[in-house]
Design a protein around this motif. Structure first.
Motif, PDB file in Angstrom:
ATOM      1  N   HIS A 170       0.969  -1.107   0.135  1.00 48.41           N
ATOM      2  CA  HIS A 170       0.187  -0.113   0.074  1.00 48.41           C
ATOM      3  C   HIS A 170       0.734   1.235  -0.021  1.00 48.41           C
ATOM      4  O   HIS A 170       2.131   1.009   0.001  1.00 48.41           O
ATOM      5  CB  HIS A 170      -1.120   0.230   1.204  1.00 48.41           C
ATOM      6  CG  HIS A 170      -0.415  -0.308   2.472  1.00 48.41           C
ATOM      7  ND1 HIS A 170      -1.089  -0.327   3.665  1.00 48.41           N
ATOM      8  CD2 HIS A 170       0.969  -0.447   2.945  1.00 48.41           C
ATOM      9  CE1 HIS A 170      -0.121  -0.497   4.621  1.00 48.41           C
ATOM     10  NE2 HIS A 170       1.026  -0.700   4.163  1.00 48.41           N
ATOM     11  N   ARG A 196       0.157  -6.573  -4.835  1.00 47.18           N
ATOM     12  CA  ARG A 196      -0.216  -7.736  -4.091  1.00 47.18           C
ATOM     13  C   ARG A 196      -0.514  -8.947  -4.636  1.00 47.18           C
ATOM     14  O   ARG A 196      -0.793  -8.692  -5.757  1.00 47.18           O
ATOM     15  CB  ARG A 196      -1.708  -7.255  -3.201  1.00 47.18           C
ATOM     16  CG  ARG A 196      -1.450  -6.246  -2.348  1.00 47.18           C
ATOM     17  CD  ARG A 196      -3.103  -5.769  -1.677  1.00 47.18           C
ATOM     18  NE  ARG A 196      -2.864  -4.519  -1.067  1.00 47.18           N
ATOM     19  CZ  ARG A 196      -3.709  -3.835  -0.330  1.00 47.18           C
ATOM     20  NH1 ARG A 196      -5.124  -4.271  -0.480  1.00 47.18           N
ATOM     21  NH2 ARG A 196      -3.778  -2.869   0.301  1.00 47.18           N
ATOM     22  N   GLU A 212      -2.960   8.064  -1.096  1.00 48.73           N
ATOM     23  CA  GLU A 212      -2.829   8.193   0.385  1.00 48.73           C
ATOM     24  C   GLU A 212      -2.941   9.669   0.932  1.00 48.73           C
ATOM     25  O   GLU A 212      -2.569  10.544   0.164  1.00 48.73           O
ATOM     26  CB  GLU A 212      -1.499   7.581   0.887  1.00 48.73           C
ATOM     27  CG  GLU A 212      -1.740   7.260   2.433  1.00 48.73           C
ATOM     28  CD  GLU A 212      -1.778   5.839   2.835  1.00 48.73           C
ATOM     29  OE1 GLU A 212      -1.942   5.070   1.732  1.00 48.73           O
ATOM     30  OE2 GLU A 212      -1.822   5.573   3.916  1.00 48.73           O
ATOM     31  N   ALA A 307      -5.694   9.935   8.200  1.00 46.71           N
ATOM     32  CA  ALA A 307      -5.104   9.191   7.257  1.00 46.71           C
ATOM     33  C   ALA A 307      -6.405   8.554   6.431  1.00 46.71           C
ATOM     34  O   ALA A 307      -7.507   8.298   7.087  1.00 46.71           O
ATOM     35  CB  ALA A 307      -4.157   8.471   7.387  1.00 46.71           C
TER      36      ALA A 307
HETATM   37  N1  PHE Z   1      -3.543   1.221   3.443  1.00 47.18           N
HETATM   38  C1  PHE Z   1      -4.893   1.074   3.553  1.00 47.18           C
HETATM   39  C2  PHE Z   1      -5.237  -0.024   2.256  1.00 47.18           C
HETATM   40  O1  PHE Z   1      -4.341  -0.129   1.576  1.00 47.18           O
HETATM   41  C3  PHE Z   1      -5.718   2.350   3.172  1.00 47.18           C
HETATM   42  C4  PHE Z   1      -5.654   3.066   4.317  1.00 47.18           C
HETATM   43  C5  PHE Z   1      -4.855   4.205   4.365  1.00 47.18           C
HETATM   44  C6  PHE Z   1      -6.556   3.104   5.436  1.00 47.18           C
HETATM   45  C7  PHE Z   1      -5.034   5.122   5.347  1.00 47.18           C
HETATM   46  C8  PHE Z   1      -6.592   3.944   6.355  1.00 47.18           C
HETATM   47  C9  PHE Z   1      -5.878   5.010   6.344  1.00 47.18           C
HETATM   48  O2  PHE Z   1      -6.443  -0.555   2.318  1.00 47.18           O
END
Ligand code: PHE
Length: 339
Positions: A170, A196, A212, A307
């Motif tokens: 991510h 992934r 993000e 976030a």
């Molecule tokens: N990183 C999470 C994902 O890949 C998404 C996310 C980012 C959730 C930031 C909350 C805060 O699913």
């Protein structure tokens, strides 16, 4: 010999008037001045002449030579000019002819979505941060408070190079990098590729794009998160869009939520597009977990943050009503030309 020379000059003159190309001129040159040329022959005979005659004939021969040479040269100029003119005439460019059509390319739909999102967030005062696609396990999982037994850590979900390096799963490690390198207030978005071990189908691809968002500062609350995301979807999908936050779990945020938007096709009534639910899920979000702040050297007693993260490809599919994620990566020009 004198007569011979004069006759030679006359015949050369006559020949040269008929000259039509530079090749012919070359032949004439050889005919008179070549090894077996007519003038050369006369010169060879000069030895037979008397002392008195020799200089006279010699002079005449020289005059004849220069005259023929001059004639050849001026003819050559003439012919060259003619040949150039002919060439130019056959190669004329018709400047009044309409120009050939050229195909103008366009931006890939994913790039268009990305640009739209960047525009929206830049307008809210965010800056763009980027990070590497080859990440450390520390940045991708550990510092993000990911429990050691979290399924996303497994070999079957994640591409590992070795026990410390992987292809980021991510864009969240960019949060870590940003917080390690900067003091609050922080306000960034980070778009980029994520990876992934998913089987390829209409909605999955082992390589996909995320964007993000991270805000850290004093007194940053869940209300700010909701307000920001509400504003964002209104700009993206329209003023009448409603949002719904469903409780969820992410290791790096607490509380965490998934956000749905009311279906912008049926306006929440329920249709094929939203699977009759009236809602479409678009992102994950939450308040930055205190452990994550601590891991990055930020005092969680003083600072808070939120976030969010979303799939860019999924947004593109939704926005342009494209039924298959594979179309975004196949680069078929017939598909791309529609956008
Ligand atoms: N990183 C999470 C994902 O890949 C998404 C996310 C980012 C959730 C930031 C909350 C805060 O699913």
């Amino acid at each position: 010999m004198k007569e011979k020379l004069q006759a030679m000059l006359e015949s050369a003159k006559a020949e040269l008037t008929t000259a039509a190309d530079s090749r012919f001129l070359q032949d004439v040159k050889v005919k008179y001045f070549g090894k077996k040329g007519e003038l050369t022959a006369i010169m060879k005979e000069m030895g037979k002449l008397s002392k008195e005659e020799r200089p006279k004939i010699g002079q005449l021969a020289n005059e004849v030579r220069t005259e023929i040479e001059d004639l050849i040269n001026s003819k050559l100029e003439e012919i060259k000019a003619q040949e150039l003119e002919k060439k130019l005439a056959s190669e004329t460019i018709d400047v009044t002819l309409p120009a050939k059509n050229f195909r103008r390319g366009g931006l890939h739909p994913s790039t268009q979505t990305l640009n739209t999102l960047i525009d929206i967030f830049l307008g809210m005062g965010y800056t763009v941060a980027e990070g590497p696609e080859v990440e450390t396990v520390k940045h991708n999982f550990d510092d993000l408070n990911s429990p050691i037994d979290h399924p996303s850590r497994s070999e079957s979900d994640t591409f590992y190079f070795n026990s410390e390096l992987l292809l980021r799963t991510h864009t969240s490690p960019v949060q870590i990098r940003t917080m390690l390198a900067n003091k609050p207030p922080i306000k960034i978005i980070s778009p980029g590729r994520a990876f992934r071990k998913d089987e390829i189908d209409a909605t999955h691809s082992p390589m996909f794009h995320q964007i993000e968002g991270l805000v850290v500062g004093e007194n940053v609350t869940m209300t700010d998160l909701k307000g920001t995301l509400n504003e964002f979807v209104k700009i993206l999908f329209g003023e009448d869009i409603k949002t719904k936050f469903r409780p969820h779990y992410f290791p790096f945020t607490e509380p965490s939520a998934e956000m749905d938007v009311s279906c912008y096709k049926c306006h929440g009534k329920g249709c094929k597009f939203c699977g009759n639910s009236g809602w479409i899920e678009i992102l994950g979000c939450g308040m930055v977990h205190p452990n994550v702040l601590t891991n990055c050297g930020i005092d969680p007693e003083k600072y808070t943050g939120f976030a969010f993260g979303m799939g860019l490809d999924r947004l593109t599919l939704l926005k342009y009503e494209i039924g298959d994620i594979r179309l975004l990566f196949e680069n078929d020009i017939r598909f791309l030309a529609q956008f």
